[in-house]
Write an enzyme that holds these catalytic residues in place. Structure first.
Site, PDB file in Angstrom:
ATOM      1  N   ASP A  82       0.852  -1.127   0.083  1.00 20.26           N
ATOM      2  CA  ASP A  82       0.088  -0.058   0.093  1.00 20.26           C
ATOM      3  C   ASP A  82       0.834   1.364  -0.018  1.00 20.26           C
ATOM      4  O   ASP A  82       0.667   2.112  -0.803  1.00 20.26           O
ATOM      5  CB  ASP A  82      -0.976   0.084   1.190  1.00 20.26           C
ATOM      6  CG  ASP A  82      -2.067  -1.089   1.204  1.00 20.26           C
ATOM      7  OD1 ASP A  82      -2.170  -1.686  -0.082  1.00 20.26           O
ATOM      8  OD2 ASP A  82      -2.722  -1.358   2.054  1.00 20.26           O
ATOM      9  N   ARG A 132       0.171   4.030  17.051  1.00 18.98           N
ATOM     10  CA  ARG A 132      -0.229   4.788  16.070  1.00 18.98           C
ATOM     11  C   ARG A 132       0.222   6.355  16.333  1.00 18.98           C
ATOM     12  O   ARG A 132       0.751   7.072  15.646  1.00 18.98           O
ATOM     13  CB  ARG A 132      -1.608   4.790  15.637  1.00 18.98           C
ATOM     14  CG  ARG A 132      -1.984   3.512  14.835  1.00 18.98           C
ATOM     15  CD  ARG A 132      -0.768   3.039  13.688  1.00 18.98           C
ATOM     16  NE  ARG A 132      -1.145   1.778  13.233  1.00 18.98           N
ATOM     17  CZ  ARG A 132      -0.275   0.670  13.179  1.00 18.98           C
ATOM     18  NH1 ARG A 132       0.829   0.601  13.829  1.00 18.98           N
ATOM     19  NH2 ARG A 132      -0.723  -0.352  12.596  1.00 18.98           N
ATOM     20  N   ASP A 134      -7.199   3.012  12.198  1.00 18.84           N
ATOM     21  CA  ASP A 134      -5.675   3.812  12.149  1.00 18.84           C
ATOM     22  C   ASP A 134      -5.796   5.096  11.136  1.00 18.84           C
ATOM     23  O   ASP A 134      -5.163   6.117  11.844  1.00 18.84           O
ATOM     24  CB  ASP A 134      -4.593   2.806  11.282  1.00 18.84           C
ATOM     25  CG  ASP A 134      -4.300   1.604  12.351  1.00 18.84           C
ATOM     26  OD1 ASP A 134      -4.401   1.912  13.339  1.00 18.84           O
ATOM     27  OD2 ASP A 134      -3.641   0.824  11.732  1.00 18.84           O
ATOM     28  N   SER A 138      -3.302 -10.557   7.977  1.00 19.65           N
ATOM     29  CA  SER A 138      -2.734  -9.090   7.971  1.00 19.65           C
ATOM     30  C   SER A 138      -2.286  -9.080   9.644  1.00 19.65           C
ATOM     31  O   SER A 138      -3.145  -9.310  10.377  1.00 19.65           O
ATOM     32  CB  SER A 138      -3.931  -8.204   7.539  1.00 19.65           C
ATOM     33  OG  SER A 138      -3.463  -6.829   7.974  1.00 19.65           O
TER      34      SER A 138
END
Length: 426
Positions: free
Chosen positions: A16, A97, A126, A178
């Site tokens: 990504d 994060r 996120d 994932s």
């Protein structure tokens, strides 16, 4: 974001963010500098990542190691708060994060960037966590979320775009899951886990041994705390990161710290994740037990209320601002005397308390003992019970007087033996 400029991209090296580099250059006529923040992903994720960023078209790549800061500034405060989301989740991804986003902003300032970007999808949590940090620390910079703008809809689209743009594809995924990994935990999502009736395969787990094959004799580990902060393992003082890594190793060997959870995402969807947090599970259990020894019951009640609020705050990415500062101040007061050590016995995925010790604990054997002693006068309980039961006595008196006025008798309480299977419970 109008015109040319420079964009700081939170870069993971995956597909990504790799295709995000040429897409940002093409769409915004901008230079892209990648920011890789090491929160403990592991060498396999970081190896060669700078070269991959440049090959994708970035003019530079900054790798920042924040593992120590992550533990001290983000994990420890969340632990001291006792924050747990969805009854079981120890917030491993949620805590990471804000510090990643903070470092992206810091680098952006250094390089004179006019924009910030990330590779989060429009479905997940996120994107919120990154952008709330961006809003607090860099409200003057543009924020670009490619997944909410481009027409790429999946891995095949992304791979095709990469081929057209001449971007070397990152190493092919060898797992159907994932994953997100840092020094606190590893999460597993997707693949077979999207079916909530499916039990996770044992070869999915990376941090923890299969409890069925873990050492049958178990192990006892002692964790020491000062002011609610972990400081030692088995009597050995350790730096925060080393302490956490040691507990991860110990807990993992015994299959401790696995959580299978259907959680509520910020955007309203439910998702299933399986988390491995061996060291964190030990720390939460020990910290909670030490608080139970040290704090009075009303402070414990307050702490439990604050823990739920703190967990929501962390999960939703609201790490910055007055609310958190106020909660941290309250928590600091509650932790002033949370000193001592807790011993835990670990065996095949389970843990139990093996011992407690604190110089500031409120437990006193001489008061609690059922043996005779002159420190506690049993007769003192008479006055206490009369005052504690005063509301009951007043209510009972009112019922009696009402019954006398109407010529009846007070209605008796239901017979416990008659409650089962009756309409009384409906």
């Amino acid at each position: 974001m109008a015109g040319s400029g420079k964009i700081a991209l939170a870069y993971s090296g995956g597909l990504d963010t790799s295709v995000a580099v040429p897409w940002l250059i093409e769409t915004y006529d901008a230079e892209v500098e990648c920011v890789v923040v090491d929160v403990g992903q592991g060498l396999e994720d970081l190896d060669g990542i700078e070269a991959r960023a440049v090959a994708a078209g970035a003019v530079g790549c900054h790798v920042v190691d924040v593992r120590d800061a992550f533990v001290e500034e983000f994990i420890w405060p969340t632990l001291r708060a006792g924050a747990v989301y969805g009854r079981k989740y120890l917030l491993g991804t949620a805590m990471a994060r804000p510090i990643i986003a903070r470092e992206v902003v810091r680098v952006a300032r250094q390089i004179g960037a006019t924009g910030l970007s990330h590779g989060c999808t429009g479905k997940g949590n996120d994107q919120v966590r990154f952008e709330l940090t961006f809003a607090w620390l860099a409200p003057d910079l543009d924020v670009i979320a490619p997944w909410r703008e481009w027409d790429i809809r999946g891995r095949k689209d992304a791979e095709e775009y990469a081929r057209r743009a001449g971007v070397p594809l990152p190493p092919a995924k060898t797992s159907m899951y994932s994953r997100d990994r840092n020094v606190w935990h590893i999460s597993h999502e997707g693949g077979p886990l999207e079916d909530p009736t499916t039990m996770p395969e044992q070869d999915m787990f990376l941090f923890s041994a299969d409890p069925r094959t873990a050492p049958p004799e178990g192990e006892t580990v002692e964790i020491g705390f000062e002011n609610g902060t972990p400081t030692s393992v088995n009597g050995e003082s350790m730096a925060p990161l080393a302490l956490l890594e040691r507990l991860n190793e110990i807990g993992g060997q015994h299959g401790v710290g696995r959580v299978d959870l259907v959680e509520d995402r910020i955007v309203g969807l439910k998702s299933r994740g399986v988390y491995e947090t061996p060291g964190g599970t030990l720390l939460y259990a020990a910290h909670r037990e030490l608080e139970q020894l040290v704090l009075d019951r009303r402070t414990l009640d307050l702490k439990d209320e604050v823990a739920m609020r703190y967990a929501r705050l962390v999960y939703e990415g609201r790490w910055w601002g007055t609310e958190k500062e106020a909660l941290d101040a309250l928590i600091d007061v509650t932790q002033r005397y949370v000193n001592g050590s807790i011993s835990l016995f670990l065996c095949r995925g389970n843990l139990s308390v093996a011992g407690r010790s604190s110089s500031t604990g409120l437990y006193r054997e001489e008061y609690a003992t059922f043996e005779s002693g002159d420190l506690y006068d049993h007769a003192d309980a008479t006055g206490f019970i009369r005052l504690f039961g005063l509301p009951y006595r007043l209510a009972g008196q009112a019922r009696l007087e009402d019954a006398q006025e109407t010529g009846g008798v007070p209605e008796p309480a239901p017979d416990p033996g008659e409650m089962a299977g009756s309409d009384w419970l409906d």
